[in-house]
Design a protein around this motif. Structure first.
Motif, PDB file in Angstrom:
ATOM      1  N   ILE A   1       0.860  -1.205   0.000  1.00 44.80           N
ATOM      2  CA  ILE A   1       0.000   0.000   0.000  1.00 44.80           C
ATOM      3  C   ILE A   1       0.886   1.241   0.000  1.00 44.80           C
ATOM      4  O   ILE A   1       0.668   2.191  -0.748  1.00 44.80           O
ATOM      5  N   LYS A   2       1.933   1.186   0.839  1.00 42.48           N
ATOM      6  CA  LYS A   2       2.810   2.355   0.953  1.00 42.48           C
ATOM      7  C   LYS A   2       3.548   2.615  -0.375  1.00 42.48           C
ATOM      8  O   LYS A   2       3.643   3.757  -0.827  1.00 42.48           O
ATOM      9  N   ILE A   3       4.054   1.546  -0.970  1.00 41.53           N
ATOM     10  CA  ILE A   3       4.771   1.713  -2.251  1.00 41.53           C
ATOM     11  C   ILE A   3       3.821   2.299  -3.291  1.00 41.53           C
ATOM     12  O   ILE A   3       4.153   3.243  -4.006  1.00 41.53           O
ATOM     13  N   PHE A   4       2.610   1.757  -3.336  1.00 39.68           N
ATOM     14  CA  PHE A   4       1.629   2.242  -4.316  1.00 39.68           C
ATOM     15  C   PHE A   4       1.328   3.726  -4.076  1.00 39.68           C
ATOM     16  O   PHE A   4       1.403   4.542  -5.000  1.00 39.68           O
ATOM     17  N   MET A   5       1.015   4.079  -2.822  1.00 41.88           N
ATOM     18  CA  MET A   5       0.613   5.468  -2.539  1.00 41.88           C
ATOM     19  C   MET A   5       1.752   6.447  -2.821  1.00 41.88           C
ATOM     20  O   MET A   5       1.518   7.556  -3.286  1.00 41.88           O
ATOM     21  N   LYS A   6       2.981   6.014  -2.557  1.00 47.87           N
ATOM     22  CA  LYS A   6       4.126   6.897  -2.794  1.00 47.87           C
ATOM     23  C   LYS A   6       4.247   7.179  -4.301  1.00 47.87           C
ATOM     24  O   LYS A   6       4.329   8.331  -4.728  1.00 47.87           O
TER      25      LYS A   6
ATOM     26  N   PHE B   1       1.960   6.778  -6.553  1.00 45.78           N
ATOM     27  CA  PHE B   1       0.754   7.459  -7.012  1.00 45.78           C
ATOM     28  C   PHE B   1       0.842   8.967  -6.736  1.00 45.78           C
ATOM     29  O   PHE B   1       0.588   9.795  -7.616  1.00 45.78           O
ATOM     30  N   LEU B   2       1.260   9.310  -5.514  1.00 46.57           N
ATOM     31  CA  LEU B   2       1.374  10.738  -5.161  1.00 46.57           C
ATOM     32  C   LEU B   2       2.508  11.414  -5.925  1.00 46.57           C
ATOM     33  O   LEU B   2       2.428  12.603  -6.253  1.00 46.57           O
TER      34      LEU B   2
ATOM     35  N   SER C   1       3.778  -1.386  -7.814  1.00 46.65           N
ATOM     36  CA  SER C   1       4.673  -0.429  -8.463  1.00 46.65           C
ATOM     37  C   SER C   1       4.414  -0.330  -9.971  1.00 46.65           C
ATOM     38  O   SER C   1       4.857   0.608 -10.618  1.00 46.65           O
ATOM     39  N   ASP C   2       3.689  -1.300 -10.500  1.00 48.79           N
ATOM     40  CA  ASP C   2       3.414  -1.308 -11.934  1.00 48.79           C
ATOM     41  C   ASP C   2       1.925  -1.000 -12.164  1.00 48.79           C
ATOM     42  O   ASP C   2       1.077  -1.885 -12.121  1.00 48.79           O
ATOM     43  N   PHE C   3       1.633   0.282 -12.324  1.00 52.82           N
ATOM     44  CA  PHE C   3       0.243   0.699 -12.537  1.00 52.82           C
ATOM     45  C   PHE C   3       0.228   1.989 -13.351  1.00 52.82           C
ATOM     46  O   PHE C   3       1.267   2.648 -13.500  1.00 52.82           O
TER      47      PHE C   3
ATOM     48  N   ALA D   1       0.048  17.276  -2.782  1.00 52.85           N
ATOM     49  CA  ALA D   1       0.767  16.040  -3.123  1.00 52.85           C
ATOM     50  C   ALA D   1       2.223  16.160  -2.657  1.00 52.85           C
ATOM     51  O   ALA D   1       2.797  15.226  -2.106  1.00 52.85           O
ATOM     52  N   HIS D   2       2.786  17.345  -2.868  1.00 51.80           N
ATOM     53  CA  HIS D   2       4.170  17.595  -2.487  1.00 51.80           C
ATOM     54  C   HIS D   2       4.383  17.358  -0.985  1.00 51.80           C
ATOM     55  O   HIS D   2       5.314  16.652  -0.582  1.00 51.80           O
ATOM     56  N   ASP D   3       3.505  17.935  -0.163  1.00 50.80           N
ATOM     57  CA  ASP D   3       3.654  17.793   1.288  1.00 50.80           C
ATOM     58  C   ASP D   3       3.274  16.389   1.759  1.00 50.80           C
ATOM     59  O   ASP D   3       3.854  15.884   2.726  1.00 50.80           O
TER      60      ASP D   3
END
Ligand SMILES: Nc1ncnc2c1ncn2[C@@H]1O[C@H](COP(=O)(O)OP(=O)(O)O)[C@@H](O)[C@H]1O
Ligand SMILES: [Mg+2]
Length: 375
Positions: free
Chosen positions: A179-184, A186-187, A214-216, A364-366
């Motif tokens: 989840i963390k890898i995806f959200m990072k 994605f953001l 990571s592949d999306f 997104a930056h913050d």
């Protein structure tokens, strides 16, 4: 498309188009010759349509009196229709609200591609989608435009084929680290879009093609637009469940924050393994959900601040801000449920993304600097 059985694109333009096409070609040659003489340029230089667009339009306008707006559109199309015969359409493989999506192949390489036929003849929208997609070039995890062309007065966008499963099934099986890898990622993609001035406007699981965390690919820039300060947007566009509060109460001057709100919902959905808002029929029902999430004080502050004049029947029951865990009736796996430290950070970030006041909502930056991503 006129005939889905027809598999090879031709170049069957309307007579109106042929006429203008001919004119543009002529004036392009003239411009090219002129530039070559004036600047002593290499004859093989690549024609940059933007530089000479105004000149060509003014020439053709003088000769034909065809409105300049139409001419700009035609030049845009003329600039894009070269390779249509190089592709073959195969079977239909998807259908969105604004398009029919086919699988196809590149004739020369036999590579599978996606051909998205736009269901609009509004050239302004077509241009906007194409221009935004061009700006997305090389942004990781964002769909890449291969080509664009027009045929039989239909508009086609070409993309690489991403062989992905339904995003929700994959999301719900992510581990905490996934989840963390995806959200990072994605953001990070979202931050890059926002930096380029692009608001996606329709972020939701259905517009993310996912193979793994990571592949999306973020897809569907059909209603995306450029942020311009003080510009008013149509609040009706978008997918109701994922609309930000400011859209739901009809504040037309919204900005990038609407993407953060919908990303917060996507994050919550993945984290809690549950679709947060159950197919609500009306905006007011979602607003009620939001009311129960943020509580009476924040909600009233928000509507007073933005002076919407709306009538919200649910205000008569006073509510405290929700505990995210119970609000989303968490169905997450045991490993996620029991990881209290990690959960605390995740809930904090979700809360900051689901901040009702867009001016206080995290960017997104913050968000990328939030402690949730620190380890
Ligand atoms: N590059 C792609 N690879 C695989 N499937 C795709 C691709 N692009 C779009 N699709 C499929 O087509 C559907 C509609 O595409 P989308 O761009 O979302 O159009 P719409 O604006 O009509 O919603 C998607 O939900 C997806 O199933
Ligand atoms: Mg879509």
């Amino acid at each position: 498309m006129a005939n889905p059985q027809k598999t090879v694109f031709g170049s069957n333009f309307s007579s109106d188009y042929k006429f203008i096409h001919h004119k543009i070609k002529r004036y392009r040659l003239l411009v090219k010759r002129k530039l070559t003489i004036i600047f002593n340029m290499d004859k093989s230089f690549k024609f940059e349509i933007e530089d000479s667009e105004k000149y060509i339009v003014s020439k053709i306008y003088k000769a034909t009196k065809i409105p300049t707006q139409i001419l700009y559109h035609k030049i845009f199309i003329e600039n894009a229709n070269n390779n249509s015969a190089g592709y073959v359409i195969k079977e239909q493989c998807g259908k969105g609200g604004a398009s029919v999506v086919y699988k196809g192949v590149i004739k020369d390489t036999d590579e599978t591609i996606i051909i998205k036929e736009l269901k609009t003849n509004n050239l302004y929208k077509v241009k906007r989608e194409v221009n935004i997609l061009k700006l997305c070039k090389n942004i990781p995890n964002v769909i890449q435009l291969l080509d664009f062309f027009v045929n039989d007065d239909c508009y086609y966008l070409l993309f690489p084929y991403y062989n992905c499963n339904s995003s929700r099934t994959i999301f719900y099986n992510f581990t905490q680290i996934e989840i963390k890898i995806f959200m990072k990622k994605f953001l990070e993609a979202l931050e890059k879009l926002h930096r380029k001035g692009i608001i996606h406007r329709d972020l939701k699981p259905g517009n993310i093609l996912v193979k793994s965390c990571s592949d999306f690919y973020i897809i569907d820039f059909g209603i995306s637009d450029f942020y311009v300060p003080h510009r008013k947007f149509d609040t009706k566009l978008g997918t109701r469940n994922f609309k930000a509060p400011e859209q739901l109460i009809n504040i037309k001057g919204f900005d990038y924050g609407i993407d953060i709100w919908s990303s917060g919902l996507i994050f919550a959905e993945i984290y809690f393994g549950k679709y947060p808002f159950w197919k609500p029929e009306e905006d007011i029902i979602i607003l009620e959900n939001i009311y129960n999430l943020v509580g009476t004080d924040k909600f009233t502050e928000f509507i007073n601040e933005y002076k919407t004049g709306g009538v919200y029947h649910f205000l008569k029951n006073s509510v405290e801000p929700a505990n995210l865990e119970s609000y989303f009736e968490r169905k997450a796996s045991d490993s996620i449920r029991n990881n209290t430290e990690e959960n605390k950070k995740a809930f904090d970030l979700i809360g900051k993304m689901l901040e009702i006041d867009p001016r206080k909502r995290i960017t997104a930056h913050d968000a990328l600097k939030h402690p949730y991503f620190a380890n």
